[in-house]
Design a protein around this motif. Structure first.
Motif, mmCIF file in Angstrom:
data_model
loop_
_atom_site.group_PDB
_atom_site.id
_atom_site.type_symbol
_atom_site.label_atom_id
_atom_site.label_comp_id
_atom_site.label_asym_id
_atom_site.label_seq_id
_atom_site.Cartn_x
_atom_site.Cartn_y
_atom_site.Cartn_z
ATOM 1 N N ALA A 1 1.385 2.812 -5.358
ATOM 2 C CA ALA A 1 0.899 3.985 -6.092
ATOM 3 C C ALA A 1 -0.118 3.546 -7.146
ATOM 4 O O ALA A 1 -1.115 2.928 -6.824
ATOM 5 C CB ALA A 1 2.056 4.758 -6.696
ATOM 6 N N HIS A 2 0.162 3.844 -8.420
ATOM 7 C CA HIS A 2 -0.796 3.529 -9.479
ATOM 8 C C HIS A 2 -0.378 2.311 -10.298
ATOM 9 O O HIS A 2 -0.951 2.043 -11.345
ATOM 10 C CB HIS A 2 -0.970 4.737 -10.387
ATOM 11 N N LYS A 3 0.625 1.571 -9.840
ATOM 12 C CA LYS A 3 1.031 0.359 -10.556
ATOM 13 C C LYS A 3 -0.048 -0.716 -10.391
ATOM 14 O O LYS A 3 -0.690 -0.808 -9.347
ATOM 15 C CB LYS A 3 2.351 -0.177 -10.005
ATOM 16 N N PRO A 4 -0.229 -1.561 -11.401
ATOM 17 C CA PRO A 4 -1.209 -2.653 -11.256
ATOM 18 C C PRO A 4 -0.760 -3.706 -10.254
ATOM 19 O O PRO A 4 -1.587 -4.354 -9.609
ATOM 20 C CB PRO A 4 -1.319 -3.224 -12.673
ATOM 21 N N TRP B 1 -0.926 -6.613 -5.197
ATOM 22 C CA TRP B 1 -1.685 -5.761 -6.097
ATOM 23 C C TRP B 1 -2.759 -5.026 -5.312
ATOM 24 O O TRP B 1 -3.108 -5.401 -4.188
ATOM 25 C CB TRP B 1 -2.322 -6.592 -7.212
ATOM 26 N N ARG B 2 -3.272 -3.961 -5.917
ATOM 27 C CA ARG B 2 -4.362 -3.212 -5.314
ATOM 28 C C ARG B 2 -5.660 -3.548 -6.055
ATOM 29 O O ARG B 2 -5.698 -3.581 -7.280
ATOM 30 C CB ARG B 2 -4.106 -1.713 -5.393
ATOM 31 N N GLU C 1 -9.326 -1.932 -5.748
ATOM 32 C CA GLU C 1 -10.130 -0.887 -5.122
ATOM 33 C C GLU C 1 -9.446 -0.430 -3.834
ATOM 34 O O GLU C 1 -8.315 0.023 -3.872
ATOM 35 C CB GLU C 1 -11.562 -1.396 -4.896
ATOM 36 N N ASP D 1 0.831 -1.201 0.000
ATOM 37 C CA ASP D 1 0.000 0.000 0.000
ATOM 38 C C ASP D 1 0.868 1.254 0.000
ATOM 39 O O ASP D 1 0.557 2.236 -0.677
ATOM 40 C CB ASP D 1 -0.921 0.006 1.223
#
Length: 257
Positions: free
Chosen positions: A86-89, A103-104, A106, A82
């Motif tokens: 950032a915005h990486k998949p 991975w993130r 949501e 977390d």
């Protein structure tokens, strides 16, 4: 010492980014118990050190509140993800137990914990049937009809005494009002923690084998401080994937005397 406080379903950590704000390790390690002390320090179940890695996006070192170093931590690695993702998949994080993919999804962070290693299935210790599996670190799983009138610390220590060399964690699981609930005694903390990612994953793996649970397997902490559940998926290859929240609590600095 610049730090960020995180928790993963109540399992809390002090995150220190060695790449951006390095500390003097020779004096730091002996102070980990004081830093993790909930009265005299910041307070946490453990410390996560972030370092550069030649094998992955970064390396995570995990230290329990007693100063001992651990091979892997399921909630800890999700907190690091977390912090870093950032915005990486997805992101790859190196540990002493290998490289793990996170991975993130949501507002939650997932991690592939790979395939568990079955150690004992089951073994009898006193009146308990104990299932021992390794999910990054060794875990014992014990099923109870309820948590009422149970001296969890005493039973956990008795089970741990059989596995002195492994330094095993002990997880107690019970089906309460149709919900799978777990309490965990963690090595290195030497006490009960609100949750344990790899411990809950070990329980998910055992119940999937014993009871053919539908997926996702939902597990809740027995602590009344936490109402959200962890989700576990077991792939066709046998890998356990965990999905749950990782929450940044606050950032700050601490003077190391």
């Amino acid at each position: 010492m610049i730090f960020t406080k995180y928790h993963g379903i109540g399992n809390d950590f002090i995150l220190i980014d060695q790449r951006r704000s390095p500390i003097e390790e020779s004096t730091f390690f002996v102070q980990i118990p004081r830093i993790c002390d909930r009265h005299l320090g910041i307070g946490a179940d453990g410390v996560l050190l972030l370092e550069s890695s030649k094998r992955s996006d970064l390396q995570m070192r995990i230290f329990n509140s007693d100063g001992s170093e651990a091979d892997m931590c399921g909630n800890g690695i999700r907190c690091v993800a977390d912090y870093e993702i950032a915005h990486k998949p997805k992101i790859e994080i190196e540990t002493r137990n290998g490289v793990f993919t996170c991975w993130r999804k949501e507002d939650q962070i997932g991690v592939d914990l790979k395939q568990p290693l079955i150690c004992h299935w089951p073994m009898k210790i006193h009146e308990w049937s104990v299932y021992v599996v390794k999910v990054g670190v060794p875990h014992a799983v014990v099923f109870l009809s309820s948590f009422d009138q149970i001296d969890l610390i005493k039973i956990a220590q008795e089970i741990r005494s059989v596995f002195i060399s492994e330094g095993i964690n002990v997880n107690f699981a019970s089906f309460l009002k149709g919900q799978l609930v777990v309490r965990t005694y963690e090595r290195g903390v030497e006490n009960e923690t609100i949750s344990c990612g790899t411990g809950f994953a070990a329980v998910a793996f055992v119940v999937s084998k014993l009871y053919n649970f539908p997926q996702p397997i939902l597990i809740a902490s027995a602590s009344d401080k936490m109402t959200k559940q962890m989700k576990f998926f077991i792939s066709t290859k046998g890998n356990i994937q965990m999905l749950a929240e990782a929450c940044r609590v606050f950032s700050g600095s601490l003077h190391l005397a």
